[in-house]
Design a protein around this motif. Structure first.
Motif, PDB file in Angstrom:
ATOM      1  N   LYS A 113       0.835  -1.198   0.000  1.00 52.56           N
ATOM      2  CA  LYS A 113       0.000   0.000   0.000  1.00 52.56           C
ATOM      3  C   LYS A 113       0.872   1.251   0.000  1.00 52.56           C
ATOM      4  O   LYS A 113       1.979   1.240   0.541  1.00 52.56           O
ATOM      5  N   VAL A 114       0.347   2.313  -0.616  1.00 54.66           N
ATOM      6  CA  VAL A 114       1.086   3.565  -0.740  1.00 54.66           C
ATOM      7  C   VAL A 114       0.145   4.714  -0.407  1.00 54.66           C
ATOM      8  O   VAL A 114      -0.955   4.809  -0.974  1.00 54.66           O
ATOM      9  N   ILE A 115       0.556   5.597   0.512  1.00 55.14           N
ATOM     10  CA  ILE A 115      -0.254   6.760   0.875  1.00 55.14           C
ATOM     11  C   ILE A 115      -0.029   7.871  -0.145  1.00 55.14           C
ATOM     12  O   ILE A 115       1.116   8.186  -0.512  1.00 55.14           O
ATOM     13  N   ILE A 116      -1.126   8.480  -0.581  1.00 56.20           N
ATOM     14  CA  ILE A 116      -1.081   9.609  -1.504  1.00 56.20           C
ATOM     15  C   ILE A 116      -1.986  10.709  -0.955  1.00 56.20           C
ATOM     16  O   ILE A 116      -3.158  10.452  -0.661  1.00 56.20           O
ATOM     17  N   PHE A 117      -1.463  11.919  -0.798  1.00 56.40           N
ATOM     18  CA  PHE A 117      -2.301  13.037  -0.408  1.00 56.40           C
ATOM     19  C   PHE A 117      -3.185  13.446  -1.591  1.00 56.40           C
ATOM     20  O   PHE A 117      -2.757  13.422  -2.746  1.00 56.40           O
ATOM     21  N   SER A 118      -4.435  13.827  -1.283  1.00 57.96           N
ATOM     22  CA  SER A 118      -5.383  14.275  -2.307  1.00 57.96           C
ATOM     23  C   SER A 118      -5.796  15.707  -1.990  1.00 57.96           C
ATOM     24  O   SER A 118      -6.223  15.986  -0.864  1.00 57.96           O
ATOM     25  N   SER A 131       2.747  -0.446 -10.405  1.00 58.77           N
ATOM     26  CA  SER A 131       3.671  -1.203  -9.563  1.00 58.77           C
ATOM     27  C   SER A 131       2.990  -2.373  -8.871  1.00 58.77           C
ATOM     28  O   SER A 131       3.641  -3.127  -8.155  1.00 58.77           O
ATOM     29  N   GLY A 132       1.690  -2.503  -9.063  1.00 57.28           N
ATOM     30  CA  GLY A 132       0.951  -3.577  -8.413  1.00 57.28           C
ATOM     31  C   GLY A 132       0.570  -3.265  -6.984  1.00 57.28           C
ATOM     32  O   GLY A 132       0.109  -4.137  -6.251  1.00 57.28           O
ATOM     33  N   ALA A 133       0.768  -2.006  -6.586  1.00 63.09           N
ATOM     34  CA  ALA A 133       0.443  -1.603  -5.215  1.00 63.09           C
ATOM     35  C   ALA A 133      -0.949  -0.985  -5.173  1.00 63.09           C
ATOM     36  O   ALA A 133      -1.595  -0.778  -6.199  1.00 63.09           O
ATOM     37  N   GLU A 134      -1.393  -0.668  -3.958  1.00 57.01           N
ATOM     38  CA  GLU A 134      -2.743  -0.128  -3.754  1.00 57.01           C
ATOM     39  C   GLU A 134      -2.630   1.256  -3.112  1.00 57.01           C
ATOM     40  O   GLU A 134      -2.018   1.405  -2.059  1.00 57.01           O
ATOM     41  N   PRO A 135      -3.227   2.290  -3.724  1.00 56.88           N
ATOM     42  CA  PRO A 135      -3.159   3.624  -3.134  1.00 56.88           C
ATOM     43  C   PRO A 135      -4.107   3.793  -1.951  1.00 56.88           C
ATOM     44  O   PRO A 135      -5.216   3.250  -1.936  1.00 56.88           O
ATOM     45  N   ILE A 136      -3.654   4.535  -0.936  1.00 56.88           N
ATOM     46  CA  ILE A 136      -4.489   4.979   0.180  1.00 56.88           C
ATOM     47  C   ILE A 136      -4.498   6.504   0.120  1.00 56.88           C
ATOM     48  O   ILE A 136      -3.437   7.126   0.202  1.00 56.88           O
ATOM     49  N   TYR A 137      -5.655   7.102  -0.025  1.00 48.60           N
ATOM     50  CA  TYR A 137      -5.728   8.545  -0.198  1.00 48.60           C
ATOM     51  C   TYR A 137      -6.054   9.242   1.119  1.00 48.60           C
ATOM     52  O   TYR A 137      -6.959   8.837   1.844  1.00 48.60           O
TER      53      TYR A 137
END
Length: 390
Positions: A113-118, A131-137
């Motif tokens: 999982k990867v954190i992304i600011f929105s 990359s096969g990962a999952e975003p966390i917003y």
């Protein structure tokens, strides 16, 4: 026929680049895609002309020519206040776009999982998915785009492999304070998370705000991949020169990822831009003054037209509030804006994970006459965009 990739099935074309095409279709002033309409520094152009007749037309070293890496290391050592080793702590990429992708593939595995600011630059979600990962917003809350530390920690509790930090931020122009960065740093350390920074606007910051390199915070060098490019600093977005700066063990892996992605950045352009990397402090002071002037000119024009907008702390973007026009689709508004008013913009919904449809993004990295032309066209905004065009 077998089906195509499920991973990319939800992708659309870049909304930003699409709006450039719409701007061209209607001969609109293109304030959508963030590139200048003024020349790079003359010294770079003169050096580029010389390089054309020198021996720089074949592959350079995959991770960047020696001249380029040494000049870049000296520049970033000065600005970051930490010695950067040109041979072990830098990999040169094809723009920051590749730098971010290479950084993501260097640290993540499928299922991470990867954190992304929105709001966020549109590539970040795509990079994560590729990359096969999952975003966390995690939302940055308008109008000042602050984040709730508790909400951020809730995201960290999902044990992400990385967090992406765009500072100064595209599209909202937020410059994270040192206190905010220290909050992020404490959580990154607590939950053992890598930090991938996008700092392409590092030299475009408006007083009294100050840019802090995340990698220079205590304990953060070891877990930070600092990505940036020369596109915005030297007005050479088409040269596609970027880089990652990180500890040797990370760079060693990133070099291999980069090699298989693109082999190497353009050798002649690496050599030509060395001149810019050797500019003194005066250049960066002048750059800040230039963009401060453009910001003041453009935002005053918007104020005079009584168009609600944000006040960016850095970068060169401004978000306009179009709620008064009652559009359900900000994309439809932007298409009408280009068609009937003659100004190109980007719908804000392309940057937000949340259901935000009342904001559009314009940029002011243009000649004064271009900005004045856009403002003159915007004078007719309320007359030309009416319910019949919705």
């Amino acid at each position: 026929m077998q089906s195509l990739s499920e991973r990319t099935a939800g992708f659309t074309d870049s909304v930003i680049r699409r709006m450039t095409r719409v701007s061209m279709q209607y001969d609109a002033v293109n304030l959508s895609q963030g590139f200048p309409d003024f020349e790079p520094p003359k010294e770079l152009l003169d050096r580029l002309a010389q390089v054309a007749y020198e021996d720089y037309h074949q592959y350079s070293i995959t991770w960047g020519s020696q001249n380029f890496r040494e000049a870049l290391a000296a520049k970033q050592t000065y600005f970051m206040g930490r010695r950067i080793d040109p041979n072990t702590e830098i990999v040169t990429t094809c723009g920051s776009t590749e730098a971010m992708m290479a950084a993501m593939m260097t640290v993540t595995n499928p299922g991470d999982k990867v954190i992304i600011f929105s709001p966020f630059y549109e590539n970040y979600g795509a990079d994560t998915i590729l990359s096969g990962a999952e975003p966390i917003y995690v939302p940055l809350v308008p109008p000042d785009f602050h984040f709730d530390a508790n909400v951020l920690e809730d995201a960290f509790r999902q044990h992400p492999k990385a967090i992406i930090l765009c500072n100064p931020s595209n599209p909202c122009g937020k410059v994270f304070t040192r206190e905010e960065l220290e909050t992020i740093a404490a959580l990154a350390e607590k939950y053992d998370t890598y930090v991938i920074t996008d700092e392409v606007y590092e030299h475009i910051v408006f007083a009294p705000n100050k840019h802090t390199y995340f990698a220079t915070l205590p304990g953060m060098w070891e877990r930070t991949l600092s990505c940036s490019s020369l596109s915005k600093t030297y007005s050479v977005t088409g040269w596609r020169l970027g880089y990652i700066i990180a500890p040797p063990e990370i760079i060693d892996r990133a070099k291999k990822v980069h090699d298989f992605l693109t082999v190497g950045a353009a050798a002649p352009l690496q050599e030509a831009v060395v001149t810019g990397l050797k500019f003194g402090q005066d250049y960066y002071d002048d750059l800040q003054a230039k963009y401060t002037h453009k910001k003041d000119l453009f935002l005053k024009g918007l104020d005079d037209l009584k168009i609600a907008h944000t006040d960016p702390q850095g970068a060169y973007y401004v978000l306009l509030d179009i709620a008064e026009f009652g559009y359900e689709s900000d994309l439809a508004f932007c298409e009408d804006l280009a068609h009937y008013v003659g100004v190109g913009a980007v719908p804000g919904s392309s940057f937000f994970r949340e259901p935000v449809n009342n904001l559009i993004r314009l940029h002011f990295a243009k000649k004064d006459e271009t900005l004045l032309d856009a403002l003159n066209r915007l004078e007719g905004l309320r007359d030309k965009i009416k319910p019949k065009h919705r």
